[in-house]
Design a protein around this motif. Structure first.
Motif, PDB file in Angstrom:
ATOM      1  N   LEU A   1       0.832  -1.208   0.000  1.00  0.00           N
ATOM      2  CA  LEU A   1       0.000   0.000   0.000  1.00  0.00           C
ATOM      3  C   LEU A   1       0.869   1.262   0.000  1.00  0.00           C
ATOM      4  N   VAL A   2       1.906   1.273   0.851  1.00  0.00           N
ATOM      5  CA  VAL A   2       2.747   2.478   0.917  1.00  0.00           C
ATOM      6  C   VAL A   2       3.503   2.674  -0.405  1.00  0.00           C
ATOM      7  N   THR A   3       3.957   1.561  -1.022  1.00  0.00           N
ATOM      8  CA  THR A   3       4.641   1.689  -2.321  1.00  0.00           C
ATOM      9  C   THR A   3       3.688   2.291  -3.353  1.00  0.00           C
ATOM     10  N   LEU A   4       2.447   1.858  -3.330  1.00  0.00           N
ATOM     11  CA  LEU A   4       1.455   2.407  -4.260  1.00  0.00           C
ATOM     12  C   LEU A   4       1.246   3.896  -4.006  1.00  0.00           C
ATOM     13  N   ILE A   5       1.118   4.249  -2.701  1.00  0.00           N
ATOM     14  CA  ILE A   5       0.940   5.665  -2.347  1.00  0.00           C
ATOM     15  C   ILE A   5       2.153   6.480  -2.834  1.00  0.00           C
ATOM     16  N   GLU A   6       3.362   5.934  -2.601  1.00  0.00           N
ATOM     17  CA  GLU A   6       4.585   6.618  -3.046  1.00  0.00           C
ATOM     18  C   GLU A   6       4.534   6.866  -4.552  1.00  0.00           C
ATOM     19  N   PHE A   7       4.107   5.830  -5.306  1.00  0.00           N
ATOM     20  CA  PHE A   7       4.083   5.968  -6.764  1.00  0.00           C
ATOM     21  C   PHE A   7       3.097   7.053  -7.198  1.00  0.00           C
TER      22      PHE A   7
ATOM     23  N   ILE B   1       6.031   6.837   4.461  1.00  0.00           N
ATOM     24  CA  ILE B   1       5.928   7.612   3.222  1.00  0.00           C
ATOM     25  C   ILE B   1       7.124   8.542   3.053  1.00  0.00           C
ATOM     26  N   GLY B   2       7.466   9.292   4.083  1.00  0.00           N
ATOM     27  CA  GLY B   2       8.551  10.272   3.986  1.00  0.00           C
ATOM     28  C   GLY B   2       9.884   9.685   3.581  1.00  0.00           C
ATOM     29  N   PRO B   3      10.423   8.739   4.355  1.00  0.00           N
ATOM     30  CA  PRO B   3      11.780   8.242   4.084  1.00  0.00           C
ATOM     31  C   PRO B   3      11.931   7.588   2.722  1.00  0.00           C
ATOM     32  N   TYR B   4      10.835   6.978   2.202  1.00  0.00           N
ATOM     33  CA  TYR B   4      10.996   6.236   0.953  1.00  0.00           C
ATOM     34  C   TYR B   4      10.551   7.037  -0.270  1.00  0.00           C
TER      35      TYR B   4
ATOM     36  N   ILE C   1       9.770   1.018  -7.955  1.00  0.00           N
ATOM     37  CA  ILE C   1       9.008   0.080  -7.120  1.00  0.00           C
ATOM     38  C   ILE C   1       9.962  -0.816  -6.328  1.00  0.00           C
ATOM     39  N   LEU C   2      10.988  -1.333  -7.000  1.00  0.00           N
ATOM     40  CA  LEU C   2      11.930  -2.223  -6.318  1.00  0.00           C
ATOM     41  C   LEU C   2      12.728  -1.478  -5.249  1.00  0.00           C
ATOM     42  N   PHE C   3      13.233  -0.282  -5.620  1.00  0.00           N
ATOM     43  CA  PHE C   3      14.054   0.488  -4.674  1.00  0.00           C
ATOM     44  C   PHE C   3      13.248   0.917  -3.452  1.00  0.00           C
ATOM     45  N   THR C   4      11.941   1.060  -3.616  1.00  0.00           N
ATOM     46  CA  THR C   4      11.100   1.490  -2.506  1.00  0.00           C
ATOM     47  C   THR C   4      10.646   0.294  -1.679  1.00  0.00           C
ATOM     48  N   ALA C   5      10.129  -0.722  -2.365  1.00  0.00           N
ATOM     49  CA  ALA C   5       9.502  -1.835  -1.652  1.00  0.00           C
ATOM     50  C   ALA C   5      10.522  -2.698  -0.920  1.00  0.00           C
ATOM     51  N   ILE C   6      11.667  -2.965  -1.536  1.00  0.00           N
ATOM     52  CA  ILE C   6      12.606  -3.908  -0.937  1.00  0.00           C
ATOM     53  C   ILE C   6      13.193  -3.386   0.387  1.00  0.00           C
ATOM     54  N   PRO C   7      13.740  -2.166   0.416  1.00  0.00           N
ATOM     55  CA  PRO C   7      14.234  -1.676   1.715  1.00  0.00           C
ATOM     56  C   PRO C   7      13.099  -1.518   2.725  1.00  0.00           C
TER      57      PRO C   7
ATOM     58  N   LEU D   1      13.362 -16.579   3.529  1.00  0.00           N
ATOM     59  CA  LEU D   1      11.985 -16.375   3.079  1.00  0.00           C
ATOM     60  C   LEU D   1      11.836 -14.970   2.475  1.00  0.00           C
ATOM     61  N   LEU D   2      12.453 -13.997   3.156  1.00  0.00           N
ATOM     62  CA  LEU D   2      12.395 -12.608   2.690  1.00  0.00           C
ATOM     63  C   LEU D   2      13.088 -12.482   1.327  1.00  0.00           C
ATOM     64  N   VAL D   3      14.246 -13.142   1.193  1.00  0.00           N
ATOM     65  CA  VAL D   3      14.968 -13.120  -0.083  1.00  0.00           C
ATOM     66  C   VAL D   3      14.071 -13.675  -1.188  1.00  0.00           C
ATOM     67  N   LEU D   4      13.352 -14.763  -0.844  1.00  0.00           N
ATOM     68  CA  LEU D   4      12.437 -15.384  -1.805  1.00  0.00           C
ATOM     69  C   LEU D   4      11.349 -14.393  -2.222  1.00  0.00           C
ATOM     70  N   ILE D   5      10.798 -13.688  -1.229  1.00  0.00           N
ATOM     71  CA  ILE D   5       9.743 -12.707  -1.515  1.00  0.00           C
ATOM     72  C   ILE D   5      10.286 -11.624  -2.444  1.00  0.00           C
ATOM     73  N   ILE D   6      11.516 -11.164  -2.153  1.00  0.00           N
ATOM     74  CA  ILE D   6      12.116 -10.094  -2.961  1.00  0.00           C
ATOM     75  C   ILE D   6      12.340 -10.583  -4.395  1.00  0.00           C
ATOM     76  N   LEU D   7      12.843 -11.830  -4.524  1.00  0.00           N
ATOM     77  CA  LEU D   7      13.064 -12.374  -5.864  1.00  0.00           C
ATOM     78  C   LEU D   7      11.744 -12.475  -6.620  1.00  0.00           C
ATOM     79  N   ALA D   8      10.709 -12.903  -5.911  1.00  0.00           N
ATOM     80  CA  ALA D   8       9.389 -13.022  -6.546  1.00  0.00           C
ATOM     81  C   ALA D   8       8.895 -11.653  -7.004  1.00  0.00           C
ATOM     82  N   LEU D   9       9.121 -10.644  -6.157  1.00  0.00           N
ATOM     83  CA  LEU D   9       8.710  -9.276  -6.495  1.00  0.00           C
ATOM     84  C   LEU D   9       9.439  -8.801  -7.755  1.00  0.00           C
ATOM     85  N   GLY D  10      10.768  -9.045  -7.775  1.00  0.00           N
ATOM     86  CA  GLY D  10      11.560  -8.656  -8.931  1.00  0.00           C
ATOM     87  C   GLY D  10      11.070  -9.345 -10.197  1.00  0.00           C
TER      88      GLY D  10
END
Lengths: 309, 373
Positions: free
Chosen positions: A91-97, A178-181, A231-237, A278-287
């Motif tokens: 949701l926050v990534t969408l708001i950022e976009f 929202i601010g930092p990203y 999207i990647l630079f925002t969502a992953i960190p 598991l997190l790495v897997l999620i990130i790879l899936a996102l990518g």
């Protein structure tokens, strides 16, 4: 004649020699960087994957493969945390976009180069230099029970009792993220939109395209690599952010990153490794999802090739 | 009264584009100083001038891509387009660097304007294929832009603009990005394309050779104003100002004072010589004592005795330059240096010779039109 042949001789011999030297330097540099990357980045991730299949005993491990760590961490409340984290990050990534795209468009194409532009670009870098904790803690004095928002609402008579869902809530976490990203989303968008040749936008207008048609058919497809990167630079960190939830969640709203702190504090290293893989897997899936989305819309290397031409 | 509807039907009766008193400036620097111009239906008009003369700015104003400071009138096909944004004007631009969309195929580029107008897909494709055939790019519909050569990209840009059936096609130095050989081929192709489509073309170029080859009419521009308008023959044979003479490539341009006038026959004092020439432009406004220029093309300067023409000067210290098909020889004379052209490049140029030229080939005009007005 002799002078001419002498110079041409020298000219004929010298370049290959320099080229050989440059080549070996280049090769060495590439090998060095690849090696450092393997040691510094790949090795830790690989060891994570290995440790995740071990069982902890004190600060050591039992060296027999096991899925114990996974079954330990995949309990109800943690699955809830993972899903909540994914939902908030999405949701926050969408708001950022939604916030960043018009801003980046204005910055790249609407604003002439000059002082205003330079100042805005500098301001977009500043958050990277601030301590994440320092810039997050400020929200407490704004959203708290005696904070700025509640004071204004109370004194204006809009509410009788202070709103306590403002701080230590999911609302606070969304707001705090929202601010930092924001810069992480703006930068790739700004760069990719800047790279679009103004003539292409003019050509679209010239051929009868309205502002919206031009945006949708020319600007968005050509900015697609930047959108993907944003999207990647925002969502992953953001998936790994442990500051905002700790300071603005107040223990009531835990996110994934806090689980790592908990697991490590409990010396459950195998569990932490399992969660991390598991997190790495999620990130790879996102990518993979972002790439697939680009492909489906016919965006590939051509876009970059077109920009260079 | 009876002839009125008939006159309307005549495609040449009213101009397709009427411009009056267009002014524009960039950050205070005037780029267009009150341009007024009518363009006839089906005309191939060229805006010619050096860089900074305002020719490209004028084209962008017509396209709607540049908002001018002030416009007296701008009518396209009889309709006022002063307030119309670029996307609602039925004109189309072929950009200098083509501006093809890199994320689309050739076909998608060509049918872009039809897609914007919600033309159904099959009809769109059919018209795109027709437009591609018109520019000899049959079967390239599915190609990607980066797979095309420069000349092919140029043709895609043309097809993309032509497919929307513009009232006027605007060409912004479209041949500038091509190499010499391709440029000459494309010149002929553009002429052919105009003949086939019967459309109105406005071309911007800084090449006088390109303008002469392709145009019905040339508008020569200089620092935001129109210097001279005429057929290629007018501009080439009778440049009316010193700037026009130099820009149209006249090798010998001298300055002098008008000594006497009778009809078009002008006698000019250059140094202590009297040169007889043919006055061009508004003869009625020229009188003895005026500062004038004298222009003679190198090929009209006869080298050696027996020229028999009215103007004969002694040329000394001839310095030949080999140009392939001919040589140009620069002589010193009583009026300054004079370039003469030897048609046979291998002919030995005499070191010293009599140089002569006929008054018919010696153009006399005002130095600067601005000083007259």
């Amino acid at each position: 004649m002799s002078l001419v042949s002498a110079t041409s001789d020298r000219g004929g011999v010298a370049p290959p020699a320099t080229r050989t030297i440059r080549f070996s330097l280049e090769g060495a540099a590439i090998r060095l960087v690849t090696g450092l990357w393997a040691i510094g980045v790949l090795l830790p991730i690989l060891s994570l994957l290995v440790i995740a299949f071990l069982r902890g005993r004190g600060i050591g491990f039992i060296w027999t493969p096991s899925l114990q760590a996974y079954s330990d961490i995949l309990v109800g409340f943690r699955i809830e945390i993972i899903l909540r984290t994914l939902r908030i990050v999405a949701l926050v990534t969408l708001i950022e976009f939604v916030l960043a795209f018009p801003f980046a468009l204005w910055l790249a194409k609407g604003l002439r180069a000059g002082w205003t532009k330079s100042i805005i670009l500098v301001l977009l870098v500043v958050p990277f230099f601030l301590s994440p904790a320092a810039r997050t803690i400020v929200w407490r004095s704004i959203l708290g029970r005696e904070g700025l928002v509640n004071s204004v609402l109370m004194s204006s008579g809009l509410v009788d009792t202070p709103l306590d869902w403002l701080l230590f809530s999911q609302f606070a976490i969304h707001l705090g993220l929202i601010g930092p990203y924001f810069p992480s989303m703006v930068w790739p968008l700004f760069i990719s939109i800047s790279l679009i040749d103004d003539e292409l936008i003019k050509a679209s207008r010239d051929l009868g395209g309205s502002a919206w048609q031009t945006l949708w058919l020319v600007v968005v497809p050509l900015a697609a690599p930047g959108i993907a990167a944003g999207i990647l630079f925002t969502a992953i960190p953001m998936l790994g952010d442990n500051v905002v939830s700790a300071l603005l969640g107040g223990g009531r709203v835990a996110l994934l990153a806090e689980s790592f702190d908990d697991l490590i504090r409990a010396m459950n290293f195998a569990g932490a490794a399992a969660l991390a893989s598991l997190l790495v897997l999620i990130i790879l899936a996102l990518g993979a999802a972002v790439l697939a989305l680009l492909r489906r819309n016919g965006i590939n290397g051509d876009v970059f090739r077109g920009m260079q031409a | 009264m009876q002839q009125l509807p008939e006159a309307k039907a005549d495609p040449h009766s009213e101009p397709i584009l009427e411009l009056a008193n267009i002014r524009h400036s960039y950050a205070g620097n005037p780029a267009l100083r009150g341009i007024s111009l009518d363009v006839a239906r089906g005309e191939f008009l060229t805006l010619l001038g050096p860089s900074g003369s305002g020719k490209s700015t004028l084209l962008r104003v017509i396209a709607g891509l540049e908002e001018p400071d002030s416009v007296g009138q701008m009518r396209l096909d009889g309709h006022d387009i002063r307030k119309l944004p670029a996307n609602l004007r039925n004109v189309s631009t072929v950009f200098q660097h083509f501006a093809l969309f890199p994320h689309m195929t050739v076909g998608q580029n060509v049918e872009y304007s039809l897609r914007l107008r919600k033309v159904p897909q099959d009809l769109r494709r059919q018209r795109a294929e027709e437009a591609l055939a018109l520019v000899r790019l049959e079967g390239k519909y599915e190609r990607r832009i980066h797979q095309l050569s420069g000349g092919e990209r140029q043709r895609v840009a043309l097809a993309r603009s032509l497919v929307m059936g513009p009232d006027v096609l605007l060409l912004d130095e479209p041949l500038g990005a091509l190499d010499e050989r391709l440029r000459l081929d494309m010149q002929l192709e553009l002429i052919e394309l105009r003949r086939k489509t019967g459309g109105t073309f406005i071309l911007v170029t800084h090449s006088q050779e390109e303008a002469i080859t392709m145009s019905d009419r040339i508008v020569l521009m200089r620092s935001g104003a129109i210097e001279q308008v005429g057929t290629p023959r007018d501009l080439f044979g009778s440049p009316e100002t010193e700037f026009a003479a130099r820009f149209m490539g006249v090798e010998n341009v001298l300055r002098g004072t008008l000594a006497a006038m009778s009809g078009r026959r002008a006698e000019v004092r250059v140094g202590d010589q009297i040169i007889v020439g043919r006055a061009v432009g508004d003869v009625a406004r020229m009188g003895p004592g005026d500062a004038v220029f004298v222009a003679i093309r190198a090929e009209h300067v006869h080298v050696g005795a027996g020229g028999g023409a009215a103007n004969t000067l002694r040329g000394t210290d001839g310095a030949p330059i080999y140009k392939g098909r001919f040589s140009d020889v620069t002589y010193r004379s009583a009026v300054g240096s004079l370039v003469a052209r030897l048609g046979d490049a291998d002919q030995r140029a005499p070191k010293h010779a009599d140089l002569s030229f006929s008054p018919e080939h010696c153009i006399v005009g005002v130095v600067d039109r601005g000083k007259l007005a």
